[in-house]
Scaffold this motif. Structure first.
Motif, short mmCIF file in Angstrom:
data_model
loop_
_atom_site.label_atom_id
_atom_site.label_comp_id
_atom_site.label_asym_id
_atom_site.label_seq_id
_atom_site.Cartn_x
_atom_site.Cartn_y
_atom_site.Cartn_z
N UNK A 342 0.80 -1.22 0.00
CA UNK A 342 0.00 0.00 0.00
C UNK A 342 0.84 1.27 0.00
N UNK A 343 2.17 1.14 0.07
CA UNK A 343 3.06 2.30 -0.02
C UNK A 343 4.40 1.86 -0.61
N UNK A 344 5.26 2.81 -0.94
CA UNK A 344 6.54 2.49 -1.56
C UNK A 344 7.50 1.83 -0.58
N UNK A 345 8.23 0.82 -1.08
CA UNK A 345 9.28 0.20 -0.29
C UNK A 345 8.83 -1.03 0.47
N UNK A 346 9.83 -1.77 0.99
CA UNK A 346 9.55 -3.02 1.69
C UNK A 346 9.31 -2.87 3.17
N UNK A 347 9.05 -1.64 3.62
CA UNK A 347 8.78 -1.38 5.04
C UNK A 347 7.32 -0.94 5.19
N UNK A 348 6.59 -1.61 6.06
CA UNK A 348 5.18 -1.28 6.28
C UNK A 348 5.08 -0.02 7.14
N UNK A 349 4.29 0.94 6.70
CA UNK A 349 4.13 2.17 7.46
C UNK A 349 3.10 1.97 8.57
N UNK A 350 3.18 2.77 9.65
CA UNK A 350 2.30 2.59 10.81
C UNK A 350 0.81 2.50 10.46
N UNK A 351 0.32 3.35 9.57
CA UNK A 351 -1.10 3.32 9.24
C UNK A 351 -1.48 2.03 8.53
N UNK A 352 -0.52 1.43 7.82
CA UNK A 352 -0.81 0.18 7.12
C UNK A 352 -0.74 -1.03 8.05
N UNK A 353 0.07 -0.93 9.13
CA UNK A 353 -0.02 -1.98 10.16
C UNK A 353 -1.41 -1.95 10.78
N UNK A 354 -1.94 -0.76 11.02
CA UNK A 354 -3.29 -0.66 11.59
C UNK A 354 -4.32 -1.25 10.64
N UNK A 355 -4.14 -1.00 9.35
CA UNK A 355 -5.02 -1.60 8.34
C UNK A 355 -4.96 -3.12 8.43
N UNK A 356 -3.75 -3.66 8.58
CA UNK A 356 -3.58 -5.11 8.66
C UNK A 356 -4.27 -5.69 9.90
N UNK A 357 -4.10 -5.03 11.05
CA UNK A 357 -4.73 -5.53 12.27
C UNK A 357 -6.25 -5.60 12.12
N UNK A 358 -6.83 -4.58 11.46
CA UNK A 358 -8.28 -4.58 11.24
C UNK A 358 -8.68 -5.73 10.31
N UNK A 359 -7.89 -5.96 9.27
CA UNK A 359 -8.18 -7.08 8.36
C UNK A 359 -8.10 -8.42 9.09
N UNK A 361 -8.69 -8.93 12.26
CA UNK A 361 -9.87 -9.02 13.11
C UNK A 361 -11.10 -9.40 12.30
N UNK A 362 -11.25 -8.81 11.12
CA UNK A 362 -12.39 -9.12 10.24
C UNK A 362 -12.40 -10.60 9.88
N UNK A 363 -11.22 -11.16 9.70
CA UNK A 363 -11.11 -12.56 9.28
C UNK A 363 -11.05 -13.53 10.46
N UNK A 364 -11.27 -13.00 11.66
CA UNK A 364 -11.31 -13.86 12.84
C UNK A 364 -9.95 -14.35 13.29
N UNK A 365 -8.89 -13.65 12.90
CA UNK A 365 -7.53 -14.03 13.29
C UNK A 365 -7.12 -13.25 14.53
N UNK A 366 -6.44 -13.90 15.44
CA UNK A 366 -5.98 -13.25 16.64
C UNK A 366 -4.88 -12.25 16.31
N UNK A 367 -5.05 -10.98 16.70
CA UNK A 367 -4.06 -9.96 16.39
C UNK A 367 -2.88 -10.09 17.34
N UNK A 368 -1.71 -9.63 16.94
CA UNK A 368 -0.52 -9.72 17.81
C UNK A 368 -0.72 -8.96 19.12
N UNK A 369 -0.08 -9.44 20.16
CA UNK A 369 -0.17 -8.78 21.47
C UNK A 369 0.35 -7.36 21.40
N UNK A 370 1.27 -7.08 20.47
CA UNK A 370 1.89 -5.76 20.35
C UNK A 370 0.89 -4.66 20.09
N UNK A 371 -0.26 -4.97 19.49
CA UNK A 371 -1.22 -3.93 19.14
C UNK A 371 -2.42 -3.90 20.09
N UNK A 372 -2.38 -4.71 21.13
CA UNK A 372 -3.51 -4.74 22.07
C UNK A 372 -3.35 -3.68 23.14
#
Length: 372
Positions: A342-359, A361-372
């Protein structure tokens, strides 16, 4: 290149000794630290560069510098970056390890070497600020490897790395015992020029009960150095293999059924787990008799494909560490791979980590403890 290890090791940010790093659960071997120069460009520039579009072909430092100078005249502006070129720590293994550390909270480290130049300091700063254990990264006299990543208007990337004059970890200097008490995985990228080092690392990993993951690197690497790759895969020492669709087809080129499914069957015959990523068509994976097919994340906006496979590996390895099923590992990998594009380069930006955590949760996957 026989570089001398500098006394004093890695630079410190504030003149004080850094805290003792946590022992890693996952360790990545990247013999040469690498810095990526990422930019969006027009096809007119890509047509001037030797080699196939979408692949990775090594260049000399003079050619890399020439490409960078040309990039500044034919770039597409990026709304997220004021500079025409985004320069970040890179390399397939580094991308995977950084993703595990910062996005999934898995203690992870790097074995390798960086130069005592500006690029080396940038690599160290970026990786350490993202929580990566660098206690096994050596700083050596000489230049750090670099790579130009050219991204077209639809997100496809063409890579031109310069590794020939860069410092790298030498076999005779690689006293990298893996006797961390909680180390579970060694992450590798196939490379013919580092084959002796790779074999040595695998041997030590097997002796110490550490599982081994390998990525097939690029279709050019598979095509040009297929025989030693097949020997490595058929050794039975690889526990997990990642390949993209192009690499999978190249692996079986000349066979009656040279397609991703046939490649997956071949890989799973010799590796405990195998995954073939299919871009917009998701991925297929196999473990023993179990095979799964997982679709890609439908809402992902492909700005740049750089790091998609690397971050897929981050999510998949996180799933294995957490004891998830094969299907769940693929779904997490699909989420993390979808985040980086979703952005340039091989490093995920903070807003895209948040996007991933939401995805997740939507798919019923346990999110990492780091974002709880």
């Amino acid at each position: 290149m026989g570089a001398e290890v500098l006394t004093g090791s890695l630079p410190k940010n504030d003149g004080q000794a850094p805290p003792t790093p946590l022992p890693p659960v996952i360790l990545g071997l990247q013999p040469s630290a690498l810095v990526d120069h990422v930019a969006r460009v027009d096809w007119s520039l890509l047509e001037q560069i030797p080699g196939e579009r979408g692949g990775s072909q090594q260049v000399a430092i003079e050619e890399l510098e020439h490409i960078l100078s040309e990039v500044k005249t034919i770039i597409f502006p990026s709304p997220e970056d004021s500079s025409p070129v985004r320069t970040i720590a890179g390399g397939s293994v580094a991308n995977t390890i950084r993703g595990l550390a910062v996005g999934f909270g898995v203690t992870s480290g790097i074995i390798g070497a960086c130069g005592d130049d500006e690029q080396g300091c940038l690599f160290v700063s970026n990786m350490s600020s993202n929580g990566v254990n660098l206690s096994r990264l050596r700083m050596m006299k000489g230049p750090t490897a670099q790579c130009v990543c050219l991204v077209d208007s639809v997100g496809n990337r063409t890579m031109r790395p310069c590794l020939s004059n860069a410092v790298r970890l030498q076999v005779h200097k690689s006293s990298f015992s893996m006797n961390y008490f909680n180390l579970q995985w060694l992450v590798l990228r196939y490379g013919f020029h580092n084959l002796e080092l790779t074999r040595g690392a695998i041997r030590i990993a097997k002796q110490e009960g550490v599982s081994v993951s390998i990525d097939l690197a690029s279709f050019e690497m598979v095509r040009n150095f297929r025989a030693p790759l097949l020997e490595l895969l058929e050794s039975g020492d690889i526990d997990l293999c990642f390949a993209n669709e192009d690499e999978a087809i190249e692996l079986l080129r000349g066979e009656p059924n040279a397609d991703p499914e046939a490649a997956l069957t071949y890989l799973a015959k010799h590796c405990q787990r195998a995954v073939v990523t299919l871009g917009a068509n998701g991925c297929i994976a196999k473990h023993g008799k179990e095979m799964v097919r997982i679709p890609a994340i439908g809402k992902a906006q492909a700005t740049d494909a750089t790091g998609a496979g690397d971050l897929f590996a981050s999510g998949f390895l996180y799933g294995l560490v957490k004891g998830l099923s094969l299907e769940e590992c693929c779904r997490v990998g699909s989420c993390s791979g979808g985040a980086v594009i979703r952005s340039l380069g091989g490093e995920v930006r903070p807003k895209n980590w948040q996007w991933m955590y939401k995805e997740m949760q939507i798919k019923g996957l346990s999110v990492p403890d780091i974002c709880k």
